[in-house]
Design an enzyme around this catalytic site. Structure first.
Site, mmCIF file in Angstrom:
data_model
loop_
_atom_site.group_PDB
_atom_site.id
_atom_site.type_symbol
_atom_site.label_atom_id
_atom_site.label_comp_id
_atom_site.label_asym_id
_atom_site.label_seq_id
_atom_site.Cartn_x
_atom_site.Cartn_y
_atom_site.Cartn_z
ATOM 1 N N LYS A 141 0.891 -0.611 -0.169
ATOM 2 C CA LYS A 141 -0.197 -0.202 -0.061
ATOM 3 C C LYS A 141 0.642 1.130 0.286
ATOM 4 O O LYS A 141 1.048 1.927 -1.114
ATOM 5 C CB LYS A 141 -0.885 0.241 1.316
ATOM 6 C CG LYS A 141 -1.499 1.847 1.673
ATOM 7 C CD LYS A 141 -2.631 1.446 2.653
ATOM 8 C CE LYS A 141 -1.894 2.152 4.264
ATOM 9 N NZ LYS A 141 -1.170 3.134 4.188
ATOM 10 N N ASN A 142 1.804 1.642 0.983
ATOM 11 C CA ASN A 142 2.772 2.543 1.377
ATOM 12 C C ASN A 142 3.657 2.536 0.344
ATOM 13 O O ASN A 142 4.123 4.034 0.179
ATOM 14 C CB ASN A 142 3.307 2.486 1.955
ATOM 15 C CG ASN A 142 2.281 2.890 3.699
ATOM 16 O OD1 ASN A 142 1.109 3.136 3.849
ATOM 17 N ND2 ASN A 142 3.033 2.046 4.853
ATOM 18 N N CYS A 147 -4.800 12.878 12.168
ATOM 19 C CA CYS A 147 -6.028 11.716 11.662
ATOM 20 C C CYS A 147 -5.376 11.055 13.661
ATOM 21 O O CYS A 147 -5.090 12.000 14.404
ATOM 22 C CB CYS A 147 -4.952 10.681 11.245
ATOM 23 S SG CYS A 147 -3.468 9.972 11.599
ATOM 24 N N ARG A 205 0.441 14.882 12.647
ATOM 25 C CA ARG A 205 0.577 14.501 10.938
ATOM 26 C C ARG A 205 1.004 16.049 10.394
ATOM 27 O O ARG A 205 0.488 16.271 9.191
ATOM 28 C CB ARG A 205 0.548 13.354 10.954
ATOM 29 C CG ARG A 205 0.419 12.178 11.447
ATOM 30 C CD ARG A 205 -0.116 10.986 10.835
ATOM 31 N NE ARG A 205 0.452 10.524 9.831
ATOM 32 C CZ ARG A 205 0.144 9.834 9.009
ATOM 33 N NH1 ARG A 205 -1.251 8.998 9.406
ATOM 34 N NH2 ARG A 205 0.448 9.231 8.113
ATOM 35 N N ASP A 237 4.765 0.859 11.709
ATOM 36 C CA ASP A 237 3.675 0.215 11.818
ATOM 37 C C ASP A 237 3.589 -1.180 11.255
ATOM 38 O O ASP A 237 2.789 -2.040 11.383
ATOM 39 C CB ASP A 237 3.343 0.634 9.677
ATOM 40 C CG ASP A 237 3.333 1.744 9.236
ATOM 41 O OD1 ASP A 237 3.567 2.338 7.974
ATOM 42 O OD2 ASP A 237 2.943 2.753 10.107
ATOM 43 N N ARG A 241 -8.314 -0.410 4.233
ATOM 44 C CA ARG A 241 -7.321 0.385 3.316
ATOM 45 C C ARG A 241 -5.937 -0.117 3.190
ATOM 46 O O ARG A 241 -5.245 0.107 2.358
ATOM 47 C CB ARG A 241 -7.357 1.826 4.563
ATOM 48 C CG ARG A 241 -8.976 2.710 4.294
ATOM 49 C CD ARG A 241 -8.516 3.720 5.882
ATOM 50 N NE ARG A 241 -7.533 4.741 4.533
ATOM 51 C CZ ARG A 241 -6.958 5.765 5.184
ATOM 52 N NH1 ARG A 241 -7.797 6.461 6.323
ATOM 53 N NH2 ARG A 241 -6.352 6.539 4.231
HETATM 54 C C1 EPZ Z 1 4.356 6.882 5.912
HETATM 55 O O1 EPZ Z 1 3.449 8.182 6.808
HETATM 56 C C2 EPZ Z 1 3.515 5.785 6.390
HETATM 57 N N1 EPZ Z 1 2.128 6.130 5.054
HETATM 58 C C3 EPZ Z 1 2.804 4.890 7.383
HETATM 59 O O2 EPZ Z 1 2.100 4.445 7.099
HETATM 60 C C4 EPZ Z 1 4.239 5.053 8.020
HETATM 61 O O3 EPZ Z 1 3.707 4.704 9.495
HETATM 62 C C5 EPZ Z 1 4.524 6.461 8.057
HETATM 63 O O4 EPZ Z 1 5.587 6.760 7.084
HETATM 64 C C6 EPZ Z 1 6.191 6.226 9.231
HETATM 65 O O5 EPZ Z 1 7.106 4.531 7.833
HETATM 66 C C7 EPZ Z 1 2.568 6.533 4.196
HETATM 67 O O6 EPZ Z 1 3.334 5.711 3.478
HETATM 68 C C8 EPZ Z 1 0.592 6.536 3.570
HETATM 69 P P1 EPZ Z 1 6.369 11.033 8.201
HETATM 70 P P2 EPZ Z 1 4.177 9.320 6.614
HETATM 71 O O7 EPZ Z 1 5.991 11.546 7.134
HETATM 72 O O8 EPZ Z 1 4.586 9.515 5.718
HETATM 73 C C9 EPZ Z 1 5.599 13.981 11.388
HETATM 74 C C10 EPZ Z 1 0.268 2.750 7.612
HETATM 75 O O9 EPZ Z 1 -0.246 2.564 8.921
HETATM 76 N N2 EPZ Z 1 6.208 15.040 10.468
HETATM 77 O O10 EPZ Z 1 7.544 9.424 8.068
HETATM 78 O O11 EPZ Z 1 3.437 10.489 6.853
HETATM 79 C C11 EPZ Z 1 4.978 12.577 11.470
HETATM 80 O O12 EPZ Z 1 3.503 13.581 12.565
HETATM 81 C C12 EPZ Z 1 0.399 4.119 7.719
HETATM 82 O O13 EPZ Z 1 0.828 2.269 6.524
HETATM 83 C C13 EPZ Z 1 6.454 15.892 10.460
HETATM 84 O O14 EPZ Z 1 6.830 16.357 11.968
HETATM 85 O O15 EPZ Z 1 4.893 9.619 8.182
HETATM 86 C C14 EPZ Z 1 5.624 11.696 12.145
HETATM 87 O O16 EPZ Z 1 5.226 11.716 14.062
HETATM 88 C C15 EPZ Z 1 0.393 4.776 9.484
HETATM 89 N N3 EPZ Z 1 6.706 16.502 9.756
HETATM 90 C C16 EPZ Z 1 6.897 11.555 11.519
HETATM 91 O O17 EPZ Z 1 7.879 12.625 11.392
HETATM 92 C C17 EPZ Z 1 5.973 16.741 8.375
HETATM 93 O O18 EPZ Z 1 5.953 17.408 7.170
HETATM 94 C C18 EPZ Z 1 7.333 10.386 10.522
HETATM 95 O O19 EPZ Z 1 5.795 10.996 9.890
HETATM 96 C C19 EPZ Z 1 5.943 15.084 8.345
HETATM 97 C C20 EPZ Z 1 6.284 14.322 9.199
#
Ligand code: EPZ
Length: 427
Positions: A22-23, A123, A128, A313, A405
């Site tokens: 998915k990701n 969410c 996020r 995850d 999802r």
């Molecule tokens: C991706 O989300 C995945 N989703 C998530 O999977 C996964 O948990 C996550 O990466 C971490 O591996 C998809 O790929 C669609 P991040 P993403 O940006 O990109 C903070 C699932 O269950 N952050 O790596 O949104 C954020 O709040 C989903 O399949 C900021 O502060 O994750 C988090 O604490 C859930 N500012 C951390 O960084 C930003 O601009 C990591 O988030 C972006 C992120």
């Protein structure tokens, strides 16, 4: 809304085909915006989020044609064609439903010179924000303005110059947006402390297949030399390492043995190491990994981290399995601030879990008991399914749209290895 009903206590045994990730799919689909040629993606999982992303791309002017699969087979092929960009606006009602919609920002900016995307909002698992996405794009030369809940990004003179950005926090999505923006920039861009998840590697491999120039793939230092244009490609999505890890936990929690057909070991070493530390037996073969329980589950200390660390995850699924381990386990969730939504529901099934901020202590117990439980987010839902598979009696997981999802035909895959499980419509 549907629910999933399970009669627990069955030892699961057999083969589960692992679907496309998915990701990875959600990062590859927006690449169609980067070329006026056709892009064909294979091994696409049949998931709600993939369908939603296709609808979003349609609104931007991308035509999508999907080939069905024969019954019992998995992995669809979708051909996408963005001959022209009809709109550069990703509206709130789309982004609200699926935060990954933010991944059209970078490619739309690269192709059309501008992009307007609704801010995704938080969410269940956390706030996020997208500040890192915007900082990265600004360093590549984009002008960013925020107004009325939308972010508007503009490339001066219609094309980004490129630039360097060092991520203060590892961000998968922000790395993906930056990559898709940089690949058509005028000059060279460098990303430091970039995410190294296998899904990022999959994205880089597709961009290179489309004619992009990227060095350092798989490392945290990515160098992208912008090109004049990208051509189409025919590319298969990588297998889903989180789905594979989730079904490995199903083998562990039911005392069973499941062959994860198509799983790629190198994508999930931290998960596999944790499974082995729990006392599970891992057998590697040329088309996947067989995971078998071997006596009592051993307790663990786990801390989530960016790749190659233990995936956030996978945290909820391991917590469910460790609730039946022979002793106390310690979990720490370092990525998201609210990713223990599954705990109150697991407790209702008898699990003994204490939460202290981002840490959890799981006291292993003899058995879980079935109950009606509520899903809150994708991976929390899977942890409740896992608990239900092992619990004594019946479990009904409500609000399974969360599951749909991220897990393709879950009840079909679990029934095939002996689970008594069915989907029920709750009206
Ligand atoms: C991706 O989300 C995945 N989703 C998530 O999977 C996964 O948990 C996550 O990466 C971490 O591996 C998809 O790929 C669609 P991040 P993403 O940006 O990109 C903070 C699932 O269950 N952050 O790596 O949104 C954020 O709040 C989903 O399949 C900021 O502060 O994750 C988090 O604490 C859930 N500012 C951390 O960084 C930003 O601009 C990591 O988030 C972006 C992120």
């Amino acid at each position: 809304m549907d629910s999933i009903w399970i009669q627990g206590g069955k030892r699961l045994e057999g083969k589960i085909p692992i679907s496309g990730a998915k990701n990875a799919a959600l990062a590859l689909l927006p690449c169609a915006l980067l070329t006026e040629d056709k892009l064909t993606l294979g091994n696409l999982p049949r998931l709600a989020d993939v369908d939603s992303f296709g609808h979003l791309l349609n609104q931007l002017g991308v035509s999508t044609m999907i080939e069905g699969v024969r019954r019992g087979e998995y992995g669809r092929r979708m051909t996408l064609h963005a001959a022209d960009i009809a709109s550069t606006v990703a509206p709130y009602d789309m982004v609200r439903k699926m935060r990954a919609s933010i991944l059209v920002l970078g490619p739309m900016l690269a192709r059309a010179g501008e992009a307007t995307v609704s801010l995704p909002g938080g969410c269940a698992i956390g706030d996020r924000p997208i500040d890192l996405h915007l900082q990265a794009l600004e360093c590549l030369g984009a002008e960013i303005e925020l107004a009325a809940g939308y972010v508007k990004a503009t490339a001066p003179n219609g094309r980004l110059p490129g630039g360097d950005y060092s991520f203060p926090v590892v961000s998968v999505g922000a790395t993906e947006n930056a990559l898709m923006a940089a690949v058509l920039a005028r000059g060279r861009s460098q990303l430091f402390n970039a995410a190294r998840e296998p899904e990022i590697v999959d994205l880089c491999n597709l961009l290179v297949a489309m004619g992009g120039q990227i060095e350092g793939i798989g490392s945290s230092h990515l160098t992208i030399d912008g090109v004049e244009g990208l051509h189409g490609a025919d590319y298969d999505v990588m297998p889903d390492r989180i789905e594979a890890g989730s079904y490995a936990c199903a083998a562990g929690i039911t005392g069973g043995s499941i062959d994860l057909v198509g799983a790629r070991a190198d994508d999930m070493r931290a998960t596999l190491n944790a499974l082995a530390q729990c006392g599970l037996i891992l057998e590697f073969h040329d088309n996947g990994i067989k995971v078998s329980a071997d006596g009592a589950l051993k307790p663990l200390a786990l801390s989530t981290a960016p790749f190659p660390g233990f995936a956030t995850d996978m945290q909820a699924q391991f917590m469910a399995m460790l609730s039946l381990a022979d002793g106390e386990s310690f979990l720490e969730e370092t990525i998201f601030e609210n990713r223990y939504m599954h705990v109150p529901e697991l407790r209702r099934m008898g699990a003994e879990v204490e939460i202290h901020g981002r840490s959890a202590v799981v006291h292993g117990i003899e058995k879980l008991t079935g109950a009606q439980v509520m899903a809150t987010d994708l991976r929390a839902s899977m942890s409740l399914i896992l608990a239900g598979l092992a619990a004594e009696g019946e479990t009904e997981v409500l609000r399974v749209y969360h599951l749909d999802r991220g897990y393709e035909r879950l009840e079909e895959k679990l029934s095939a290895v002996g689970a008594t499980i069915e989907r029920r419509s709750t009206g």
